[in-house]
Design an enzyme around this catalytic site. Structure first.
Site, PDB file in Angstrom:
ATOM      1  N   LYS A 301       0.857  -1.266  -0.043  1.00  0.00           N
ATOM      2  CA  LYS A 301      -0.088  -0.023  -0.225  1.00  0.00           C
ATOM      3  C   LYS A 301       0.969   1.352  -0.101  1.00  0.00           C
ATOM      4  O   LYS A 301       1.707   1.324   0.856  1.00  0.00           O
ATOM      5  CB  LYS A 301      -0.670   0.107   1.082  1.00  0.00           C
ATOM      6  N   GLU A 388     -19.785  -6.261   9.891  1.00  0.00           N
ATOM      7  CA  GLU A 388     -20.905  -5.563  10.529  1.00  0.00           C
ATOM      8  C   GLU A 388     -22.079  -6.359  11.214  1.00  0.00           C
ATOM      9  O   GLU A 388     -22.251  -6.237  12.253  1.00  0.00           O
ATOM     10  CB  GLU A 388     -21.436  -4.404   9.568  1.00  0.00           C
ATOM     11  N   ARG A 416     -26.186  -3.147   6.340  1.00  0.00           N
ATOM     12  CA  ARG A 416     -25.849  -4.552   6.167  1.00  0.00           C
ATOM     13  C   ARG A 416     -26.391  -5.251   7.194  1.00  0.00           C
ATOM     14  O   ARG A 416     -26.741  -6.552   7.055  1.00  0.00           O
ATOM     15  CB  ARG A 416     -24.102  -4.587   5.933  1.00  0.00           C
TER      16      ARG A 416
HETATM   17  C1  TPP Z   1     -19.268  -2.738   4.588  1.00  0.00           C
HETATM   18  C2  TPP Z   1     -18.078  -1.873   4.615  1.00  0.00           C
HETATM   19  N1  TPP Z   1     -17.365  -1.653   5.848  1.00  0.00           N
HETATM   20  C3  TPP Z   1     -16.399  -0.875   5.961  1.00  0.00           C
HETATM   21  C4  TPP Z   1     -15.932  -0.285   4.923  1.00  0.00           C
HETATM   22  C5  TPP Z   1     -14.870   0.895   4.869  1.00  0.00           C
HETATM   23  N2  TPP Z   1     -13.594   0.271   4.186  1.00  0.00           N
HETATM   24  C6  TPP Z   1     -13.180   0.778   2.901  1.00  0.00           C
HETATM   25  S1  TPP Z   1     -11.895   0.315   2.332  1.00  0.00           S
HETATM   26  C7  TPP Z   1     -11.702  -0.787   3.716  1.00  0.00           C
HETATM   27  C8  TPP Z   1     -10.441  -1.873   4.027  1.00  0.00           C
HETATM   28  C9  TPP Z   1     -10.302  -2.617   2.609  1.00  0.00           C
HETATM   29  O1  TPP Z   1      -8.982  -3.480   2.824  1.00  0.00           O
HETATM   30  P1  TPP Z   1      -8.796  -4.257   1.627  1.00  0.00           P
HETATM   31  O2  TPP Z   1      -9.901  -4.957   1.190  1.00  0.00           O
HETATM   32  O3  TPP Z   1      -7.783  -5.126   2.205  1.00  0.00           O
HETATM   33  O4  TPP Z   1      -8.302  -3.350   0.589  1.00  0.00           O
HETATM   34  P2  TPP Z   1      -6.843  -2.417   0.624  1.00  0.00           P
HETATM   35  O5  TPP Z   1      -7.185  -0.941   0.876  1.00  0.00           O
HETATM   36  O6  TPP Z   1      -6.058  -2.814   1.521  1.00  0.00           O
HETATM   37  O7  TPP Z   1      -6.363  -2.489  -0.609  1.00  0.00           O
HETATM   38  C10 TPP Z   1     -12.615  -0.547   4.783  1.00  0.00           C
HETATM   39  C11 TPP Z   1     -12.682  -1.229   6.042  1.00  0.00           C
HETATM   40  C12 TPP Z   1     -16.557  -0.258   3.767  1.00  0.00           C
HETATM   41  N3  TPP Z   1     -16.014   0.168   2.541  1.00  0.00           N
HETATM   42  N4  TPP Z   1     -17.622  -1.095   3.791  1.00  0.00           N
END
Ligand code: TPP
Length: 657
Positions: A301, A388, A416
Site C-alpha cells: 500500500k 458488521e 448491512r
Molecule cells: C461494509 C463496509 N465496511 C467498511 C468499509 C470501509 N472500508 C473501506 S476500504 C476498507 C479496507 C479494505 O481493505 P482491503 O480490502 O484489504 O483493501 P486495501 O485498501 O488494503 O487495498 C474498509 C474497512 C466499507 N467500505 N464497507
C-alpha cells in the site's frame, strides 16, 4: 517528452506497449496519482499499490467484454486512468467529476458498482454463473483485498463457488492492511501462507501448468522462478512477520495446505504484485485455466510514495496533501472538533465511569474515533474486522452477559446488519448502543457512503430509542443517556466537524423522548411558523428562523432530539398554534423524521400543513462539499426560507374557478 500515459486512451493501447514501456507507464501513473490527488485527496495508498496489477489486467484481458469486479472499488483509480477517463481524472470525487468508486453509469468498463466491502466475490460469481448459463466466453476477474476476506459475504461466495461455475479468476490483493492493520485469524492465515515453504511446491505446480499451456513456457518459467525470489523481496518490503508453518492443511489435517483449494479454487502464489512481467504471465496462465483459480498477489500500500509507505492508515484515504512531502495541513486554530473524536473521547470517559462499557468497531478505528479508546483502554476495545453483521450480533451476545457494548458503525455500513439489529438486538430488547457516524452525507464518497436511511429503517422496529444530537455537547449527553437505557439505543450524527459548542463538565441524562424548545413563538400576532430542526439541521433552522423573522413571521424553533419515541406533546403543542410546520432532517424524506411528525399530527387530528425538508427519493450523487449538495437540494437556510414563503404565497392565491 510525452508520456506513455498520454497515448493510452483505452485498454487497447495498453496492449500495444512493450513490457519495458509498461513499466515506464507504471511510473507515470504513480506520478499522476500522487500529483493528481494532492488537491482534492482520495484513496491514494490503495491505488499506488495496484498500479502494476491493473496494468497487467488490462494487458491480458479485454474489458468491457471481460468483466473486472473490484471489492470496495476504492482502488479503481488506475483502472479509470486506463479506460478512457484520464482527462477527467483530476475531477475525481468533486462536483460533476468522476466518482471515487466503480460506477456502472460512468463507464462500460465498470462492470459492477461498489463502495461497501465484501461484495465482489458474490457479484463476480453471479456474472460467471450467468455467462455459463448463456454459453458466452467472457472472463470474469474478481479483485479483492485481504481485508475483504474478513467479511462474511466473501466466504458465502467461496462456499458457493464449486457448484456455481467452472471458470473464475480471483485475485487476492494482499497488502496486510485493511484501513488500519488487518485483524483476525484470516489475516494470520494469509501470513502463514506467504511465509510457508510449501509455496515452493505450489510454484512447481504452476511450472507444470506453464509448460503445458504457454507456448513461450520457458520464458514464463524463468519468471515463475523469479517469482520465488520476487516473493521474498516483496516480503521484505511488506515486513511480514513469521507466524508459523502450515505443515498440515491449516485445519489440522493432511490435505491441501490452502483453504482456497478446499473451496474449489486452484491457488497460485504468492507472487510479487509489483513484478509486471510476472503478473502478465500469471494472468495469461489464469486466463487459459479451465477451472476456478485464485492468484495471491502481494502488494505494498502506498508503493512509490515515501509518506504513504510510512503511514498506510493515513494514506488509505485522505484529504488534500503536499505532493512532495505528503504533509497535510493542520486544522486551523479554533476549528471545532470532529464528531468522531468527540465520540471516541466520550467512550474513554464512559469507560471510566461504567465497568460494563466496551467499544466495538468493524475495521474503522480512526473513521469512527474508536482509536481513542483503543489507545486509552485497549482492554475495552474490540475490532471485529469488516464484519458488521457479526459485530452487531457479537455485541448482542455481550449484552446478554451484562455488558453495554457501544457499536460504532457508519450509518450506511450498518444497513448491512439490519437483520441483526432486528433479530438479535431489538427482538430481544438488548441494551446495545449504536453510534452511527456519517449519518447524513459523505459528500465526496457519494451514494454508497451517504447515510440517509437510518431513521426510516429503525423507526419501524419495536424497542428502538433513536436520537440525533444538534451539537457535540448533546452527543456526549446522548451517549451518557444511552448508557442508562435498557433498550437498543441509536445515536446518529454527521461526518466532519461539530458545531463548536463547549462540552459541559457533567453530561446531562436526557428524558427519553423529550424534545427541546430552543425558541418559542413571540406571540406578536404575526403568522406563526414552527421549525423542527433535527440534528445538524437545527443550526440551519435557527438561521432560517432569523431570516423569516426579518420577513415578518413569528418563528419557533424546536430541537426534536429523539426520532423515536418522538415528543408527540411538543409537536402537537406547536403545530396546533402554527400556520405552518416545517421539519428539517439530514435524511431521506421518505419515511424519515418528517414522516413520523405527519403521522403523529394526523393521529392527533392536527391539520396544520407540514413541509418536510430532507433528501429526495433518489440516490444523491457525490460532490466536493456537503454544502453544495445541501444548497442544490434545498437543505439550506435559503431553501427553507424559499419554501416557507412559497407556501404562503400559494396559500394567498385565489382558488381557480
Ligand atoms: C461494509 C463496509 N465496511 C467498511 C468499509 C470501509 N472500508 C473501506 S476500504 C476498507 C479496507 C479494505 O481493505 P482491503 O480490502 O484489504 O483493501 P486495501 O485498501 O488494503 O487495498 C474498509 C474497512 C466499507 N467500505 N464497507
Amino acid at each position: 517528452m510525452s508520456r506513455y500515459l498520454d497515448m493510452v486512451d483505452g485498454p487497447e493501447h495498453v496492449k500495444k506497449l512493450t513490457v519495458p514501456q509498461l513499466q515506464d507507464l507504471a511510473g507515470e501513473i504513480r506520478t499522476e496519482l500522487i500529483e493528481g490527488l494532492a488537491k482534492g485527496g482520495g484513496h491514494l495508498g490503495p491505488n499506488l499499490g495496484v498500479v502494476e496489477l491493473t496494468i497487467a489486467l488490462h494487458r491480458v484481458f479485454d474489458t468491457p467484454k471481460d468483466k473486472f469486479v473490484w471489492d470496495v472499488s476504492h482502488q479503481v483509480y488506475v483502472h479509470k486512468l486506463l479506460t478512457g477517463r484520464k482527462n477527467r481524472f483530476r475531477t475525481i470525487r468533486q462536483t460533476g467529476g468522476l466518482n471515487g468508486f466503480a460506477l456502472r453509469t460512468e463507464s462500460e468498463h465498470d462492470s459492477f458498482g461498489a463502495g461497501h466491502a465484501g461484495t465482489a466475490l458474490s457479484a463476480a460469481l453471479g456474472m460467471a454463473a450467468a455467462r455459463d448459463k448463456r454459453g458466452s466466453d467472457e472472463n470474469v476477474v474478481c479483485i479483492f483485498g485481504d481485508a475483504a476476506l474478513t467479511n462474511g459475504i466473501s466466504f458465502e461466495a467461496l462456499n458457493n463457488l464449486k457448484p456455481s461455475t467452472k471458470k473464475f479468476i480471483g485475485i487476492l490483493n494482499d497488502n496486510e492492511w485493511s484501513i488500519a492493520k488487518n485483524v483476525g485469524a484470516i489475516s494470520e492465515y494469509l501470513n502463514k501462507l506467504i511465509t510457508n515453504p510449501s509455496y515452493n511446491k505450489l510454484a512447481r505446480d504452476f511450472e507444470g501448468f506453464v509448460r503445458r499451456y504457454l507456448p513461450k513456457g520457458d520464458f514464463a518459467l524463468k519468471l515463475a522462478h523469479k517469482a520465488e525470489e520476487g516473493v521474498k523481496s516483496a516480503i521484505t518490503g511488506v515486513t511480514l512477520k513469521q507466524t508459523g508453518s502450515l505443515e498440515a492443511d491449516g485445519r489440522g489435517g493432511q490435505g491441501s495446505p490452502v483453504l482456497f483449494e478446499e473451496m474449489g479454487l486452484r491457488y497460485l502464489g504468492p507472487i510479487d504484485g509489483h513484478n509486471l512481467p510476472l503478473l502478465i504471465s500469471t494472468l495469461e496462465f489464469a486466463k487459459q485455466c479451465d477451472h476456478p483459480i485464485v492468484i495471491h498477489v502481494l502488494t505494498q500500500k502506498g508503493k512509490g510514495f515515501e509518506a504513504a509507505l510510512k503511514q498506510p492508515e493515513k494514506f488509505h484515504g485522505l484529504g488534500p496533501y503536499n505532493a512532495q512531502t505528503g504533509e497535510t495541513a493542520p486544522a486551523k486554530p479554533g476549528t471545532p472538533p470532529m464528531y468522531q473524536d468527540v465520540m471516541g473521547q466520550t467512550m474513554v470517559r464512559l469507560c471510566e465511569q461504567n465497568g460494563n462499557i466496551v467499544g466495538l468497531t468493524a475495521a474503522m478505528p480512526s473513521g469512527t474515533g474508536m482509536k481513542h479508546l483503543e489507545k486509552a483502554r485497549p482492554d475495552r476495545y474490540i475490532d471485529v474486522g469488516i464484519a458488521e453483521e457479526h459485530g452487531v450480533i457479537f455485541a448482542a451476545g455481550m449484552a446478554t452477559m451484562g455488558f453495554r457494548p457501544v457499536v460504532a458503525i457508519y450509518s450506511s455500513f450498518l444497513q448491512r446488519a439490519y437483520d441483526c439489529i432486528h433479530h438479535d438486538v431489538c427482538l430481544q430488547d438488548l441494551p446495545v448502543i449504536f453510534c452511527m457516524d456519517r449519518a447524513g452525507l459523505s459528500a465526496n464518497d457519494g451514494p454508497t457512503h451517504h447515510g440517509l436511511f437510518d431513521i426510516a429503517y429503525l423507526r419501524c422496529l419495536p424497542n428502538v430509542i433513536a436520537m440525533a444530537p444538534a451539537n457535540e455537547d448533546e452527543l456526549v449527553d446522548m451517549m451518557f443517556t444511552a448508557a442508562q437505557t435498557n433498550h437498543p439505543t441509536f445515536i446518529r450524527y454527521p461526518r466532519g466537524t461539530a458545531e463548536g459548542v463547549a462540552l459541559k463538565p457533567i453530561p446531562l441524562i436526557m428524558e427519553i423522548g423529550k424534545a427541546m424548545v430552543t425558541q418559542k413563538f413571540a406571540d406578536t400576532g404575526r403568522t406563526k411558523v414552527a421549525l423542527f430542526g433535527l440534528g445538524p439541521m437545527h443550526a440551519i433552522a435557527l438561521k432560517a428562523a432569523a431570516q423569516l423573522e426579518k420577513e415578518g413571521y413569528d418563528v419557533a424553533v424546536i430541537n426534536p432530539r429523539f426520532t423515536k419515541p418522538i415528543d408527540a406533546a411538543v409537536h402537537e403543542e406547536f403545530a396546533r398554534v402554527a400556520a405552518l410546520v416545517v421539519t428539517l432532517e439530514d435524511h431521506t424524506i421518505m419515511g424519515g423524521y418528517g414522516s413520523s411528525v405527519l403521522e403523529t399530527l394526523s393521529e392527533q387530528r392536527v391539520t396544520t400543513p407540514v413541509i418536510r425538508i430532507g433528501w429526495p427519493d433518489q440516490f444523491v450523487e457525490h460532490a466536493t462539499t456537503q454544502d453544495e449538495l445541501r444548497a442544490k437540494y434545498g437543505l439550506s437556510v435559503e431553501g427553507t426560507v424559499t419554501k416557507v414563503k412559497a407556501h404562503f404565497a400559494k396559500a394567498a392565491q385565489p382558488v381557480a374557478a
